[in-house]
Write a protein that holds these residues in place. Structure first.
Motif, PDB file in Angstrom:
ATOM      1  N   ASP A 242      11.343 -14.679   0.635  1.00 12.66           N
ATOM      2  CA  ASP A 242      11.371 -15.886   1.461  1.00 12.66           C
ATOM      3  C   ASP A 242      10.273 -15.887   2.509  1.00 12.66           C
ATOM      4  OD1 ASP A 242      13.529 -16.833   0.058  1.00 12.66           O
ATOM      5  OD2 ASP A 242      15.025 -16.115   1.500  1.00 12.66           O
ATOM      6  N   TYR A 243       9.956 -14.690   3.030  1.00  8.42           N
ATOM      7  CA  TYR A 243       8.931 -14.617   4.066  1.00  8.42           C
ATOM      8  C   TYR A 243       7.546 -14.913   3.498  1.00  8.42           C
ATOM      9  CZ  TYR A 243       6.424 -12.977   8.191  1.00  8.42           C
ATOM     10  OH  TYR A 243       5.619 -12.914   9.290  1.00  8.42           O
ATOM     11  N   GLY A 244       7.369 -14.651   2.208  1.00 11.93           N
ATOM     12  CA  GLY A 244       6.087 -14.926   1.571  1.00 11.93           C
ATOM     13  C   GLY A 244       5.002 -13.951   1.977  1.00 11.93           C
ATOM     14  N   ILE A 245       5.339 -12.672   2.005  1.00 12.94           N
ATOM     15  CA  ILE A 245       4.401 -11.659   2.501  1.00 12.94           C
ATOM     16  C   ILE A 245       3.483 -11.168   1.380  1.00 12.94           C
ATOM     17  CG2 ILE A 245       5.591 -10.809   4.544  1.00 12.94           C
ATOM     18  CD1 ILE A 245       7.203  -8.960   2.884  1.00 12.94           C
ATOM     19  N   VAL A 246       2.683 -12.080   0.867  1.00 13.94           N
ATOM     20  CA  VAL A 246       1.772 -11.746  -0.234  1.00 13.94           C
ATOM     21  C   VAL A 246       0.752 -10.706   0.211  1.00 13.94           C
ATOM     22  CG1 VAL A 246       0.046 -12.652  -1.825  1.00 13.94           C
ATOM     23  CG2 VAL A 246       2.077 -14.005  -1.284  1.00 13.94           C
ATOM     24  N   SER A 247       0.159 -10.907   1.385  1.00 16.97           N
ATOM     25  CA  SER A 247      -0.877  -9.981   1.852  1.00 16.97           C
ATOM     26  C   SER A 247      -0.316  -8.589   2.091  1.00 16.97           C
ATOM     27  CB  SER A 247      -1.530 -10.511   3.129  1.00 16.97           C
ATOM     28  OG  SER A 247      -0.614 -10.499   4.202  1.00 16.97           O
ATOM     29  N   ILE A 248       0.924  -8.510   2.568  1.00 18.35           N
ATOM     30  CA  ILE A 248       1.541  -7.204   2.810  1.00 18.35           C
ATOM     31  C   ILE A 248       1.766  -6.470   1.492  1.00 18.35           C
ATOM     32  CG2 ILE A 248       3.605  -6.043   3.688  1.00 18.35           C
ATOM     33  CD1 ILE A 248       3.870  -8.305   5.713  1.00 18.35           C
ATOM     34  N   ILE A 249       2.315  -7.196   0.509  1.00 16.60           N
ATOM     35  CA  ILE A 249       2.535  -6.598  -0.812  1.00 16.60           C
ATOM     36  C   ILE A 249       1.206  -6.182  -1.422  1.00 16.60           C
ATOM     37  CG2 ILE A 249       3.347  -7.061  -3.164  1.00 16.60           C
ATOM     38  CD1 ILE A 249       5.375  -9.032  -1.918  1.00 16.60           C
ATOM     39  N   PHE A 250       0.192  -7.046  -1.265  1.00 14.68           N
ATOM     40  CA  PHE A 250      -1.131  -6.733  -1.797  1.00 14.68           C
ATOM     41  C   PHE A 250      -1.699  -5.476  -1.141  1.00 14.68           C
ATOM     42  CE2 PHE A 250      -5.763  -7.170  -1.764  1.00 14.68           C
ATOM     43  CZ  PHE A 250      -6.021  -7.322  -3.117  1.00 14.68           C
ATOM     44  N   THR A 251      -1.525  -5.361   0.180  1.00 17.41           N
ATOM     45  CA  THR A 251      -2.031  -4.183   0.886  1.00 17.41           C
ATOM     46  C   THR A 251      -1.337  -2.925   0.420  1.00 17.41           C
ATOM     47  OG1 THR A 251      -2.554  -5.518   2.831  1.00 17.41           O
ATOM     48  CG2 THR A 251      -2.367  -3.148   3.158  1.00 17.41           C
ATOM     49  N   PHE A 252      -0.012  -2.955   0.355  1.00 17.18           N
ATOM     50  CA  PHE A 252       0.723  -1.802  -0.165  1.00 17.18           C
ATOM     51  C   PHE A 252       0.185  -1.396  -1.535  1.00 17.18           C
ATOM     52  CE2 PHE A 252       4.561  -2.828   2.604  1.00 17.18           C
ATOM     53  CZ  PHE A 252       4.510  -1.632   3.300  1.00 17.18           C
ATOM     54  N   THR A 253      -0.008  -2.387  -2.408  1.00 10.06           N
ATOM     55  CA  THR A 253      -0.432  -2.119  -3.778  1.00 10.06           C
ATOM     56  C   THR A 253      -1.847  -1.555  -3.827  1.00 10.06           C
ATOM     57  OG1 THR A 253       0.949  -3.959  -4.543  1.00 10.06           O
ATOM     58  CG2 THR A 253      -0.662  -3.099  -6.084  1.00 10.06           C
ATOM     59  N   MET A 254      -2.774  -2.184  -3.096  1.00 10.05           N
ATOM     60  CA  MET A 254      -4.170  -1.761  -3.140  1.00 10.05           C
ATOM     61  C   MET A 254      -4.369  -0.365  -2.559  1.00 10.05           C
ATOM     62  SD  MET A 254      -5.910  -4.054  -4.704  1.00 10.05           S
ATOM     63  CE  MET A 254      -7.624  -3.846  -4.235  1.00 10.05           C
ATOM     64  N   VAL A 255      -3.735  -0.101  -1.425  1.00 11.15           N
ATOM     65  CA  VAL A 255      -3.865   1.228  -0.823  1.00 11.15           C
ATOM     66  C   VAL A 255      -3.277   2.276  -1.755  1.00 11.15           C
ATOM     67  CG1 VAL A 255      -3.192   2.700   1.102  1.00 11.15           C
ATOM     68  CG2 VAL A 255      -3.863   0.342   1.529  1.00 11.15           C
ATOM     69  N   GLU A 256      -2.099   1.979  -2.295  1.00 11.43           N
ATOM     70  CA  GLU A 256      -1.465   2.903  -3.231  1.00 11.43           C
ATOM     71  C   GLU A 256      -2.350   3.127  -4.447  1.00 11.43           C
ATOM     72  OE1 GLU A 256       2.691   3.206  -5.808  1.00 11.43           O
ATOM     73  OE2 GLU A 256       2.102   1.334  -4.861  1.00 11.43           O
ATOM     74  N   LEU A 257      -2.961   2.066  -4.943  1.00  9.08           N
ATOM     75  CA  LEU A 257      -3.805   2.135  -6.129  1.00  9.08           C
ATOM     76  C   LEU A 257      -4.994   3.057  -5.916  1.00  9.08           C
ATOM     77  CD1 LEU A 257      -4.779   1.067  -8.900  1.00  9.08           C
ATOM     78  CD2 LEU A 257      -5.822  -0.844  -7.683  1.00  9.08           C
ATOM     79  N   PHE A 258      -5.802   2.781  -4.865  1.00  5.50           N
ATOM     80  CA  PHE A 258      -7.015   3.557  -4.642  1.00  5.50           C
ATOM     81  C   PHE A 258      -6.711   4.976  -4.175  1.00  5.50           C
ATOM     82  CE2 PHE A 258      -8.802  -0.827  -3.943  1.00  5.50           C
ATOM     83  CZ  PHE A 258      -9.480  -0.847  -5.142  1.00  5.50           C
ATOM     84  N   ASP A 259      -5.643   5.113  -3.395  1.00  8.58           N
ATOM     85  CA  ASP A 259      -5.238   6.437  -2.929  1.00  8.58           C
ATOM     86  C   ASP A 259      -4.872   7.321  -4.109  1.00  8.58           C
ATOM     87  OD1 ASP A 259      -4.607   8.534  -1.335  1.00  8.58           O
ATOM     88  OD2 ASP A 259      -2.797   7.657  -0.468  1.00  8.58           O
ATOM     89  N   ASN A 260      -4.043   6.792  -5.014  1.00 10.02           N
ATOM     90  CA  ASN A 260      -3.608   7.572  -6.172  1.00 10.02           C
ATOM     91  C   ASN A 260      -4.748   7.863  -7.134  1.00 10.02           C
ATOM     92  OD1 ASN A 260      -0.652   8.178  -6.191  1.00 10.02           O
ATOM     93  ND2 ASN A 260      -0.501   5.995  -5.819  1.00 10.02           N
ATOM     94  N   ILE A 261      -5.567   6.847  -7.406  1.00 10.63           N
ATOM     95  CA  ILE A 261      -6.681   7.037  -8.335  1.00 10.63           C
ATOM     96  C   ILE A 261      -7.617   8.132  -7.837  1.00 10.63           C
ATOM     97  CG2 ILE A 261      -8.823   5.998  -9.164  1.00 10.63           C
ATOM     98  CD1 ILE A 261      -6.598   5.134 -10.846  1.00 10.63           C
ATOM     99  N   GLY A 262      -8.047   8.002  -6.564  1.00  8.91           N
ATOM    100  CA  GLY A 262      -8.977   8.981  -6.007  1.00  8.91           C
ATOM    101  C   GLY A 262      -8.397  10.383  -5.967  1.00  8.91           C
ATOM    102  N   THR A 263      -7.143  10.481  -5.552  1.00  6.52           N
ATOM    103  CA  THR A 263      -6.506  11.791  -5.439  1.00  6.52           C
ATOM    104  C   THR A 263      -6.294  12.430  -6.811  1.00  6.52           C
ATOM    105  OG1 THR A 263      -5.354  11.068  -3.441  1.00  6.52           O
ATOM    106  CG2 THR A 263      -4.537  13.049  -4.520  1.00  6.52           C
ATOM    107  N   LEU A 264      -5.827  11.652  -7.781  1.00  9.50           N
ATOM    108  CA  LEU A 264      -5.579  12.195  -9.119  1.00  9.50           C
ATOM    109  C   LEU A 264      -6.872  12.650  -9.788  1.00  9.50           C
ATOM    110  CD1 LEU A 264      -2.846   9.764 -10.469  1.00  9.50           C
ATOM    111  CD2 LEU A 264      -2.592  12.221 -10.064  1.00  9.50           C
ATOM    112  N   ILE A 265      -7.948  11.888  -9.611  1.00  4.38           N
ATOM    113  CA  ILE A 265      -9.237  12.298 -10.183  1.00  4.38           C
ATOM    114  C   ILE A 265      -9.690  13.616  -9.576  1.00  4.38           C
ATOM    115  CG2 ILE A 265     -11.696  11.721 -10.262  1.00  4.38           C
ATOM    116  CD1 ILE A 265     -10.893   8.795 -10.577  1.00  4.38           C
ATOM    117  N   SER A 266      -9.572  13.710  -8.253  1.00  4.19           N
ATOM    118  CA  SER A 266      -9.968  14.941  -7.566  1.00  4.19           C
ATOM    119  C   SER A 266      -9.139  16.141  -8.014  1.00  4.19           C
ATOM    120  CB  SER A 266      -9.836  14.752  -6.052  1.00  4.19           C
ATOM    121  OG  SER A 266     -10.083  15.951  -5.359  1.00  4.19           O
TER     122      SER A 266
END
Length: 435
Positions: A242-266
């Motif tokens: 209901d709040y429509g927190i698209v940017s918050i969900i996007f931020t959670f997803t993007m940070v999680e995405l790049f954090d995991n990708i970079g860490t797993l590759i390393s």
């Protein structure tokens, strides 16, 4: 049985080596149980539930990463995302922590969808390396800023917004002592430096009467397992929607995405799991496991789960299979018995960990080419806006939008993919709506 399950012979390792590698990772990562609940409590959550949720989600997600993916890595709530959860979503925006958990749940679903059909790879390729590095640096500064504030080294000021706190008080003195001790131990190669420093500071704080000391054995160890009932299943999915927190969900997803990708590759490179052609076996499976772990973290009652670089300590000790991760998992379960002791650790003892992690993350700045202003300025805006606006999402927005605008306006539009254009447009719309 263990050899068949974890392919010990194929990866040239033994049960003994994997056990001690897991113990090494556990010691290096155990500090998360002291730091994460402090931040979740600042969001209004029950301290007891935050401790229990942190332990349970770390143990469960790490166990399944070991058994199902056979990676020697540990998963736990990410401190950068916990900071975003507690101090921006629940702090600046004023949302209830149950609504924030709803956003975490949606981000897990989005991450899970992105692991299918090549969408994940398209996003990874679309975001330039400059912004990927800037995101890491910006989150590091944001975490360090929160650590300095929690320690009392920084304080609010009406005229300058932020100023130096009263550094003669116990909190900043103990925090700086903890930071110095941690760095000294790390330089000397002591395993578990962060955990040892937190323990030493807690004991000194108790000795000087600056924090409560245990009065009996029941204040140190208890067989009454801390209850997670106050946060279990409390996520407000409808409220988040209901709040429509698209940017918050996007931020959670993007940070999680790049954090995991970079860490797993390393980590997979350190574990010599990368094939000659550069392919990383089961990387998609590991990312899918991260997505399910994020969904689980929302259900249990904590912020987004991510892969931890501290897993490198166990890999350096010889860990090559999921048996290392399983050992870490059981190590965290044992901490449930020491919940009373964890609750006695003062906030300024854990603040130094945030400062140190921020210092380590800022090293990625060397990968940014500031000579090219169309790269350097967006990177700078990404970095500076995160701590100054107290929002990782704002750093994303200013960095992505400025990158697309500068590239297009200087005739270098071919360097911008349509994916970047769509993401930047979404951020721009969100900024206007928030204004």
């Amino acid at each position: 049985m263990l050899d068949r399950l974890f392919k010990l012979r194929d990866r040239q390792t033994t049960v003994r080596t994997e056990f001690f590698a897991g113990l090494t990772t556990f010691i290096a990562l155990a500090y998360i149980v002291f730091v994460n609940p402090h931040m979740l409590a600042d969001a209004g959550m029950s301290r007891e539930a935050a401790i229990a949720a942190t332990i349970w989600i770390t143990a469960i997600s790490t166990f399944f990463m070991g058994v199902l993916v056979n990676y020697p890595v540990a998963l736990a709530p990410g401190l950068g995302l916990t900071a975003f959860f507690s101090y921006y979503v629940c702090g600046s925006l004023g949302l209830h922590w149950t609504v924030a958990l709803g956003a975490v749940f949606f981000s897990g679903l989005v991450f899970l969808l992105l692991t299918c059909g090549g969408i994940l790879q398209a996003i990874i390729r679309a975001v330039p390396d400059t912004l990927k590095s800037a995101i890491t640096v910006g989150i590091g500064l944001f975490i360090a800023f929160i650590g300095l504030k929690s320690a009392g080294v920084l304080q609010a000021d009406a005229s300058t917004f932020v100023a130096l706190g009263d550094i003669t008080q116990p909190a900043p003195i103990f925090a700086m002592f903890t930071l110095a001790l941690t760095v000294i131990l790390m330089v000397r190669g002591v395993q578990g430096a962060i955990l040892i420093s937190i323990a030493v500071t807690t004991l000194l704080s108790m000795a000087f009467g600056c924090s409560p000391a245990p009065h009996g054995i029941e204040d140190i160890i208890s067989f009454n397992i801390p209850s997670v009932s106050a946060s279990l299943g409390q996520l407000d999915i409808a409220g988040a929607w209901d709040y429509g927190i698209v940017s918050i969900i996007f931020t959670f997803t993007m940070v999680e995405l790049f954090d995991n990708i970079g860490t797993l590759i390393s980590l997979t490179r350190r574990a010599k799991m990368v094939k000659e052609d550069g392919e990383i076996p089961d990387l998609d499976k590991a990312l899918t496991m991260n997505a399910f772990a994020t969904i689980g973290s929302a259900l249990v009652g904590t912020s987004t789960v991510t892969t931890y670089l501290e897993s490198a300590t166990g890999i350096e000790a010889g860990g090559r299979t999921g048996l290392t991760a399983v050992t870490v998992s059981f190590g965290f379960l044992s901490l449930l018995l020491f919940a009373p002791l964890i609750a006695l650790v003062p906030g300024y003892a854990t603040a130094s960990a945030l400062i140190l992690i921020g210092a380590l993350m800022i090293s990625a700045v060397k990968e940014i080419d500031f000579n090219d202003l169309t790269d350097g300025v967006p990177a700078f805006l990404t970095i500076i806006m995160m701590p100054l606006t107290y929002s990782i999402a704002s750093g994303f927005a200013f960095g992505f939008i400025s990158y697309v605008l500068l590239k297009v306006c200087t005739g270098r539009h071919k360097e911008v993919s349509w994916v970047m254009g769509v993401i930047s447009l979404a951020f721009l719309i969100n900024l206007v709506m928030r204004a």
